[in-house]
Design a protein around this motif. Structure first.
Motif, short mmCIF file in Angstrom:
data_model
loop_
_atom_site.label_atom_id
_atom_site.label_comp_id
_atom_site.label_asym_id
_atom_site.label_seq_id
_atom_site.Cartn_x
_atom_site.Cartn_y
_atom_site.Cartn_z
N PHE A 1 -3.74 3.59 -0.09
CA PHE A 1 -3.48 5.01 0.09
C PHE A 1 -2.24 5.17 0.96
CE2 PHE A 1 -3.91 8.88 2.69
CZ PHE A 1 -3.95 9.84 1.68
N PRO B 1 1.09 2.61 -5.05
CA PRO B 1 -0.30 2.50 -5.49
C PRO B 1 -0.62 1.11 -6.04
CG PRO B 1 0.65 4.56 -6.27
CD PRO B 1 1.77 3.77 -5.68
N ASN B 2 -1.70 0.52 -5.53
CA ASN B 2 -2.22 -0.77 -5.98
C ASN B 2 -1.23 -1.92 -5.81
OD1 ASN B 2 -4.85 -0.01 -6.72
ND2 ASN B 2 -4.13 0.79 -8.68
N HIS C 1 -8.93 -0.14 -2.23
CA HIS C 1 -8.19 1.12 -2.16
C HIS C 1 -6.83 0.88 -1.50
CE1 HIS C 1 -11.97 3.32 -2.99
NE2 HIS C 1 -12.52 2.46 -2.16
N SER D 1 0.81 -1.23 0.00
CA SER D 1 0.00 0.00 0.00
C SER D 1 0.84 1.27 0.00
CB SER D 1 -0.98 0.04 1.18
OG SER D 1 -1.89 -1.03 1.12
N SER E 1 -0.17 9.74 -8.03
CA SER E 1 1.00 9.97 -7.19
C SER E 1 1.37 11.44 -7.20
CB SER E 1 2.20 9.15 -7.68
OG SER E 1 1.98 7.77 -7.55
N GLU F 1 -4.53 5.25 -10.67
CA GLU F 1 -3.38 5.43 -9.80
C GLU F 1 -2.97 6.90 -9.84
OE1 GLU F 1 -1.69 0.91 -10.59
OE2 GLU F 1 -0.76 2.64 -11.58
N ASN G 1 0.18 8.90 -2.38
CA ASN G 1 -0.10 7.89 -3.40
C ASN G 1 -1.48 7.32 -3.17
OD1 ASN G 1 2.48 8.00 -4.65
ND2 ASN G 1 3.31 6.65 -3.07
N TYR G 2 -2.21 7.11 -4.26
CA TYR G 2 -3.54 6.50 -4.15
C TYR G 2 -3.75 5.55 -5.31
CZ TYR G 2 -8.58 5.83 -4.40
OH TYR G 2 -9.83 5.27 -4.48
N GLY G 3 -4.32 4.38 -4.99
CA GLY G 3 -4.67 3.41 -6.02
C GLY G 3 -6.07 2.87 -5.79
#
Length: 693
Positions: free
Chosen positions: A593, A79-80, A591, A76, A546, A544, A560-562
Motif C-alpha cells: 500500500f 502495487p505488488n 498487501h 511497495s 491505482s 491492483e 496504490n494498493y496491491g
C-alpha cells in the motif's frame, strides 16, 4: 485457454457502454497530473495508459519529491512490487505479483535507456540523473524476452536535447549519510547535445557489530555518466551512453533471532563482511523514422566485477567464511522495425541476440577444521530471439482492439566446473565436469481492449511467461547441479478511467498466474550455501488499484494498493519428507500500500519562488519468510516526508525517512539451526541544497 473465462464479462462491459463515436484526440483519457506518461520506449508504441497492461510510471519530479535515491526504495511504492534488503548490492531481488528470485538470474527484467541488465547484482545503482521509471507488471516476454516473468522495469535517464544547464546537489543526513552530485547538460545547435554527470555517496552505517564495536554496514560509492545525442537529419537519431559505477560497502548486518519470538538480537560476529563492485555499461542507439515505419537499434556492452566476503556463521566464533569473485561480460544487440501510421493496423518485428560470459570463483574457509574449498565456474551463455506483435483497432466494432504477439527464444549455456579442497598447504581435486544446456521457448500474448466512446478503457489479456534454467553455484547432489526452466500463464482483466474532468485517473486489474516448475531456492544439507530446484506448480492471484490525481491546483495525490495470494499447489521436498502444497510462497507480501501527496505553493512570499511539501506512506505485509510458513513479518508501514523551498536557482530541502521509527525485519533466513534476521533502517533525517544554473 482460461482467457475465455474473462470474455463474457469483457464483451458485456463493451457492448453496454454508451454509444458515441470514439474521440480521435486521445488526450481526453490522460490525466493532467505531473506523472504524465511520455512514449520513450523503442518497443511501446503508445502512451502506457492506452496499452492493455498494468503499468506504473514515476517521473523524475516525483522521484525527487520523495527523495528516492535507489531502486529498493520503490518497494511497495508500486502495487505488488517488493524488493527486500538482503544486506548488499550483490543480491537485489525483485518480486512482482509473487514472482521473483533471490539467487541466480532475476525474474523481473531491468532496462536502462533500452539496455538490458542481466545480473541483479547490477540492479542497485544511483538514481541521480533518472528522468522517469516505468514498471510493467505481468510477463513481458513477448517483447522483452528471457527472465521477465514478473514484469519489466524501464529506467530512462535525462536527455541533453530536452534538458539544459548545470546542477549541483549536496545532501547530508544522520548516520554519516552524504550524497553529492554534479551534472551538466548542453546543446550545440539543435542537433547535438551532451550530458556529463558524477555522483558520490557515503554512509557510516546503521547497525553496530558488538564484537568489533564498529558499524557493520558502512558504504561508499561513486559513479559517472556521459550521454551524447545527435540528430544528423530529421529522420535519423543517434545516441551514445556510457556509465561507470564503483561501490565498496560493508554488509549483512544479521543477528541471531530469539527461538520463540523470532525477533533479532544484536549483530555480533567476528569477521568483517563486505561487498565491492565495479560496473561499466556502454550503449549505442540508432533510430530512423521512415514513411510510416521506424527502425530502431540498441547495441550494448556491460562489464561487471565484484568481490564478496561474508562471515557465513554470523557468530563470534571462527567457523565459516565465504568469498566470491565474479566477472561478467555481456554483449547484446536488438533491432526492430515497427509501423508509425495512425491506421487500424499496427505491427512490430524484432530480433535480439546476446552473449554473456561469467567467471565465478567461490571459496569457503572451514576455519574450525582448517581447510578450504575452492569452486571455479566458467559459464558462457548465448541466445537469439525473434518476435512480432500486431494490433488491430476497431475490430468488429468501433473501439475494440486485438493485440497478438509471439516470440521465439533459443539459448545455449555451458558450465566448466572445477572443485578443489585445500589443506596442509596442498590442493586436491574433488570434482570436475563440463555440462551444456539448451533451452527454447515460444511465448505468445493475446489482448482484447475496448475504448469507451466517452473516455476510459477495459482490457483482458493472456500472456505466457518464461524464465530459463541454468546451473547452480552450490550443490551437494548430482541432480542439483542444474535446474529446469519455469513457465507461467498470466490472465488479467483490467480497467483504466479518468474522472472529475481528467483530474483523477483510476486503474484497476485482477490477475491470476498459473505457474509451473517454479525455481525455489533451498539451503544445502551442509548449511553452507543455497541452490535452486524446481517445485511442481504454484498459483498467484490478486488485485491492483491505482489512483492518481490533481484535485486542486498545486496538489498531487497518489494511492496504490496491491493484494497477492500466492500458494504452492504441488511442491514436495523429498529430502525432508515435507509436502508444502497449500502453503504460501515465501518472500511475497500479502498487501502493498502506498499513499502520497505533493503540495506546491507558488510565490508564498517575496523571498520564496516555490514552496513544496511532500509526504508518503508505504505499507508492506504480511511476509512469510520460508516455505513452511512458520516465521513471518507482520504488516508494517514507513512514513517519509520532505519540505523544500526554491528561490531563483537555489533549492533548500529538509527530508526524513521512517519518521515513526518502525521496527521490522528487512530479511530473514535460517542457517546452521539458527534464525538470522536483518532489521530495517531506523529513522533518518537530513537536508539538501540544489543549485541549478
Amino acid at each position: 485457454m482460461k482467457l475465455l473465462y474473462f470474455l463474457p464479462v469483457f464483451f458485456f462491459l463493451s457492448y453496454t457502454a454508451k454509444g458515441e463515436e470514439i474521440e480521435k484526440d486521445t488526450s481526453k483519457i490522460r490525466n493532467v497530473e505531473l506523472n504524465e506518461i511520455v512514449v520513450q520506449s523503442f518497443k511501446q508504441q503508445r502512451d502506457l495508459r492506452l496499452e492493455p497492461l498494468s503499468a506504473t510510471a514515476v517521473t523524475g519530479t516525483a522521484i525527487q519529491n520523495r527523495n528516492i535515491t535507489g531502486i529498493k526504495e520503490f518497494s511497495s511504492f508500486i502495487p505488488n512490487l517488493f524488493m527486500p534488503d538482503y544486506g548488499s548490492k550483490l543480491t537485489s531481488p525483485v518480486y512482482i505479483r509473487g514472482i521473483g528470485s533471490k539467487i541466480n538470474s532475476p525474474s523481473v527484467g531491468l532496462y536502462v535507456d533500452g539496455i538490458p541488465y542481466f545480473e541483479k547484482s547490477a540492479f542497485d545503482f544511483d538514481f541521480a540523473e533518472v528522468d522517469r521509471i516505468e514498471v510493467l507488471r505481468g510477463p513481458q516476454g513477448t517483447l522483452y524476452g528471457r527472465n521477465t516473468m514478473g514484469g519489466i522495469i524501464n529506467v530512462y535517464t535525462k536527455s541533453p536535447l530536452k534538458y539544459e544547464g548545470t546542477n549541483l546537489w549536496l545532501s547530508n543526513g544522520t548516520y554519516g549519510y552524504r550524497d553529492y552530485s554534479l551534472s551538466h547538460y548542453n546543446k550545440i545547435g539543435e542537433k547535438f547535445g551532451y550530458a556529463i554527470s558524477g555522483n558520490y555517496t557515503n554512509s557510516d552505517g546503521y547497525f553496530t557489530n558488538l564484537y568489533t564495536d564498529k558499524k557493520t554496514d558502512d558504504s561508499k560509492a561513486g559513479s559517472a555518466r556521459i550521454r551524447l545525442e545527435w540528430k544528423p537529419s530529421a529522420r535519423l537519431s543517434l545516441g551514445l551512453m556510457s556509465s561507470f559505477d564503483r561501490s565498496n560497502q560493508g554488509g549483512y548486518p544479521y543477528a541471531v533471532c530469539d527461538s520463540v519470538t523470532h525477533r533479532p538480537g544484536d549483530v555480533n560476529y567476528n569477521d568483517y563482511s563486505f561487498y565491492k563492485r565495479t560496473l561499466s555499461t556502454t550503449g549505442f542507439s540508432a533510430d530512423y523514422q521512415g514513411a510510416g515505419y521506424s527502425i530502431n537499434s540498441r547495441t550494448a556492452f556491460q562489464y561487471l566485477s565484484d568481490h564478496q566476503g561474508i562471515d557465513q556463521d554470523f557468530s563470534p566464533r571462527s567457523i565459516y567464511f565465504a568469498r566470491q569473485d565474479m566477472k561478467q561480460k555481456m554483449v547484446s544487440e536488438e533491432l526492430n522495425i515497427k509501423s508509425t501510421t495512425t491506421g487500424h493496423y499496427k505491427w512490430l518485428f524484432g530480433a535480439f541476440g546476446f552473449w554473456q560470459g561469467i567467471d565465478n570463483v567461490v571459496i569457503l574457509d572451514y576455519l574450525s577444521k582448517d581447510y578450504t574449498t575452492r569452486k571455479l565456474y566458467d559459464t558462457p551463455t548465448y541466445g537469439v530471439a525473434f518476435y512480432h506483435q500486431s494490433t488491430i483497432d476497431d475490430l468488429l466494432t468501433r473501439g475494440l482492439s486485438l493485440t497478438f504477439g509471439l516470440r521465439y527464444d533459443y539459448e545455449h549455456a555451458s558450465n566448466d566446473y572445477l572443485f578443489y579442497k585445500e589443506a596442509d598447504g596442498g590442493s586436491q581435486q574433488m570434482d570436475a565436469f563440463d555440462n551444456k544446456l539448451k533451452f527454447s521457448q515460444v511465448t505468445p500474448k493475446i489482448a482484447l481492449q475496448y475504448m469507451f466512446p466517452s473516455t476510459g478503457m477495459i482490457y483482458a489479456t493472456a500472456t505466457k511467461g518464461y524464465k530459463t534454467g541454468g546451473f547452480n553455484t552450490s550443490f551437494d547432489r548430482e541432480e542439483d547441479r542444474s535446474f529446469k526452466p519455469e513457465t507461467s500463464w498470466n490472465y488479467e482483466l483490467g480497467a483504466k478511467h479518468p474522472f472529475l474532468d481528467n483530474r483523477l485517473n483510476a486503474e484497476f486489474c485482477f490477475f491470476w498466474i498459473d505457474w509451473k516448475n517454479q525455481q525455489i531456492y533451498q539451503m544445502l544439507a551442509t548449511q553452507t550455501g543455497q541452490f535452486l530446484r524446481n517445485a511442481g506448480r504454484s498459483e498467484s492471484k490478486g488485485i491492483e488499484v491505482s489512483l492518481q490525481g490533481n484535485p486542486v491546483n498545486g496538489l498531487m495525490v497518489q494511492v496504490n494498493y496491491g493484494f497477492t495470494h500466492a500458494t504452492f499447489k504441488d511442491y514436495k521436498d523429498n529430502r525432508k519428507g515435507i509436502d508444502y502444497a497449500g502453503n504460501f510462497l515465501p518472500m511475497v507480501p500479502r498487501h502493498t500500500f502506498a499513499a502520497g501527496a505533493d503540495y506546491t505553493i507558488p510565490h508564498p512570499c517575496t523571498h520564496i519562488d516555490r514552496f513544496t511539501v511532500s509526504a508518503g506512506y508505504t505499507g508492506t505485509g504480511r511476509i512469510l519468510w520460508k516455505e513452511d510458513n512458520k516465521v513471518s513479518q507482520s504488516y508494517y508501514g514507513l512514513l517519509n516526508a520532505k519540505v523544500s523551498a526554491t528561490k531563483d536557482f537555489i533549492t533548500f530541502a529538509i527530508w526524513a525517512k521512517n519518521i515513526t521509527n518502525a521496527d521490522y525485519a528487512a530479511y530473514y533466513f535460517e542457517s546452521a539451526g539458527n534464525g538470522l534476521a536483518q532489521k530495517g533502517r531506523p529513522f533518518t533525517i537530513g537536508g539538501n541544497i540544489q543549485l541549478s544554473f
